[in-house]
Design an enzyme around this catalytic site. Sequence first.
Site, PDB file in Angstrom:
ATOM      1  CE1 TYR A  25     102.237  29.196  98.668  1.00  0.00           C
ATOM      2  CE2 TYR A  25     102.264  30.320 100.782  1.00  0.00           C
ATOM      3  CZ  TYR A  25     102.110  30.360  99.404  1.00  0.00           C
ATOM      4  OH  TYR A  25     101.853  31.550  98.795  1.00  0.00           O
TER       5      TYR A  25
HETATM    6  N1  SAM Z   1     100.000  36.962  97.677  1.00  0.00           N
HETATM    7  C1  SAM Z   1     101.433  37.096  97.478  1.00  0.00           C
HETATM    8  C2  SAM Z   1     101.752  38.462  96.927  1.00  0.00           C
HETATM    9  O1  SAM Z   1     100.883  39.339  96.888  1.00  0.00           O
HETATM   10  O2  SAM Z   1     102.877  38.705  96.506  1.00  0.00           O
HETATM   11  C3  SAM Z   1     101.965  35.999  96.609  1.00  0.00           C
HETATM   12  C4  SAM Z   1     102.236  34.706  97.319  1.00  0.00           C
HETATM   13  S1  SAM Z   1     103.640  34.804  98.342  1.00  0.00           S
HETATM   14  C5  SAM Z   1     104.551  33.385  97.890  1.00  0.00           C
HETATM   15  C6  SAM Z   1     103.119  34.332  99.963  1.00  0.00           C
HETATM   16  C7  SAM Z   1     102.280  35.357 100.681  1.00  0.00           C
HETATM   17  O3  SAM Z   1     100.965  35.412 100.123  1.00  0.00           O
HETATM   18  C8  SAM Z   1     102.059  35.039 102.130  1.00  0.00           C
HETATM   19  O4  SAM Z   1     103.103  35.538 102.929  1.00  0.00           O
HETATM   20  C9  SAM Z   1     100.732  35.707 102.431  1.00  0.00           C
HETATM   21  O5  SAM Z   1     100.938  37.073 102.650  1.00  0.00           O
HETATM   22  C10 SAM Z   1      99.986  35.530 101.133  1.00  0.00           C
HETATM   23  N2  SAM Z   1      99.179  34.297 101.121  1.00  0.00           N
HETATM   24  C11 SAM Z   1      99.386  33.201 100.381  1.00  0.00           C
HETATM   25  N3  SAM Z   1      98.439  32.264 100.595  1.00  0.00           N
HETATM   26  C12 SAM Z   1      97.615  32.768 101.528  1.00  0.00           C
HETATM   27  C13 SAM Z   1      96.459  32.272 102.191  1.00  0.00           C
HETATM   28  N4  SAM Z   1      95.957  31.058 101.937  1.00  0.00           N
HETATM   29  N5  SAM Z   1      95.860  33.086 103.104  1.00  0.00           N
HETATM   30  C14 SAM Z   1      96.365  34.301 103.376  1.00  0.00           C
HETATM   31  N6  SAM Z   1      97.452  34.817 102.790  1.00  0.00           N
HETATM   32  C15 SAM Z   1      98.078  34.077 101.866  1.00  0.00           C
END
Ligand code: SAM
Length: 437
Positions: free
Chosen positions: A237
């Site tokens: 990210y």
């Molecule tokens: N997982 C998300 C969803 O269900 O819509 C899609 C990705 S969104 C751009 C970003 C969110 O995904 C974050 O705020 C977090 O909640 C989760 N996320 C992404 N990468 C993660 C990681 N490495 N560990 C934990 N949570 C993660």
Amino acid sequence: PSDASLVDFSNWLLSKGGVVPSVKPGPVPEGLGLIAQRDISRNEVVVEVPKKLWIDADTVASSEIGQVCGGLRPWVSIALFLLREKTLGDASPWKPYLNVLPSSTDSTIFWSEEELSQIQGTQLLSTTIGVKEYVESEFAKVEEEIILKSKNLFPGSITYDDFLWVFGILRSRSFSRLRGDNLALIPFADLINHNPDITSEDLAWEIKGKGLFGRDQFFSLRAPLFVKSGEQVCIQYDLEKSNAELALDYGFIESNPNRETYTLMLEIAESDPFYDDKLDIVETNGLNETAYFDIVLGQTLTPQLLPYLRLVALGGTDAFLLESIFRNTIWGHLELPVSRENEEAICRVVRDACKNALSAYDTSVEEDERLMESGNLDSRMKIAVGIRAGEKRVLQQIDSIFRNRESELDGLEYYQERRLKDLGLVGDNGEIIFWES
Ligand code: SAM
């Protein structure tokens, strides 16, 4: 979201001209994610999203609420747009997307009072409180000036909690170069999760098609690494964010020491007898009355920290350096120890500040480390313990740097000696050379 809403969402994207050659949205430990449907090679496109599906300031401007959102900051207008679409339910063309958005994340802005008590004493807690106050005041403004004044445009109810939710959605789903004025939600591409093992932000995505034979722009997301069929495609990210920023924006942290930071705030006090001169000096050197220095675990101090500190502490017999004839050279002098008194003062000030900050945490680093090793923390507790341990480790590092300096005060070379040396009045062994009469 149900399997059906995921299928609806994919179909919606395809029907609007999106291209998804190789991934499918599905449940993963991070919530939803993009799962490879076949082996995907490094740099291969995983999804293309046409501009008409992005939600950005242009989307809002050309919508029914465009007229009333004129002077708003992009994030506020996009927030209002999404919340309004949500209240429209089935009538909203964005429903397939709204249906797959999470109802919350582990960002500290969504933590209960009890969860927040686990980060007592941290900078993250004060930042979180500050951010929520900011969102609350922005909400109060748009509620009064827009929502309540245009009841016909906003028939459904929109509360502060809704506004905080959408703020969290925007923070967690915007790509690193698409912030501020360029803020945009890119449906589908925003299902991609973060993988700490990917240590480059390159390759991951680009905007294509601008001006090419009038073709529409589209957002093209690529796999930065080879991914096996059935596994998740992820990206890095943002390499620049500290753990506190990751916790606030996304609701996760990394165990990478480069993400462990503490921000020292220094200022020239208005009560300082040399306030005007000191302010002039910092401003000449590109700094302000208040300066923030991010200290990173295991890394050397930011170069401008010591000069700033020495300037703040400057006074007494060193005050002559503030005279205007020194204005062009003062910063150079401040980069090296000025006098024993001054150097002693900066050590004392910093060490007192570290002790003070360290006393505000409820636990020790050792207690935090034991908790982390115990392995039975939920995701928010993991963040809390990681953040408070990280901040303390950095504070201890800063304290030890200045403790060492304190013990070396007698061996340092100060302004007066350097000056005498420059004038050729001190021999190599430090003896003062006298002229014979
Ligand atoms: N997982 C998300 C969803 O269900 O819509 C899609 C990705 S969104 C751009 C970003 C969110 O995904 C974050 O705020 C977090 O909640 C989760 N996320 C992404 N990468 C993660 C990681 N490495 N560990 C934990 N949570 C993660």
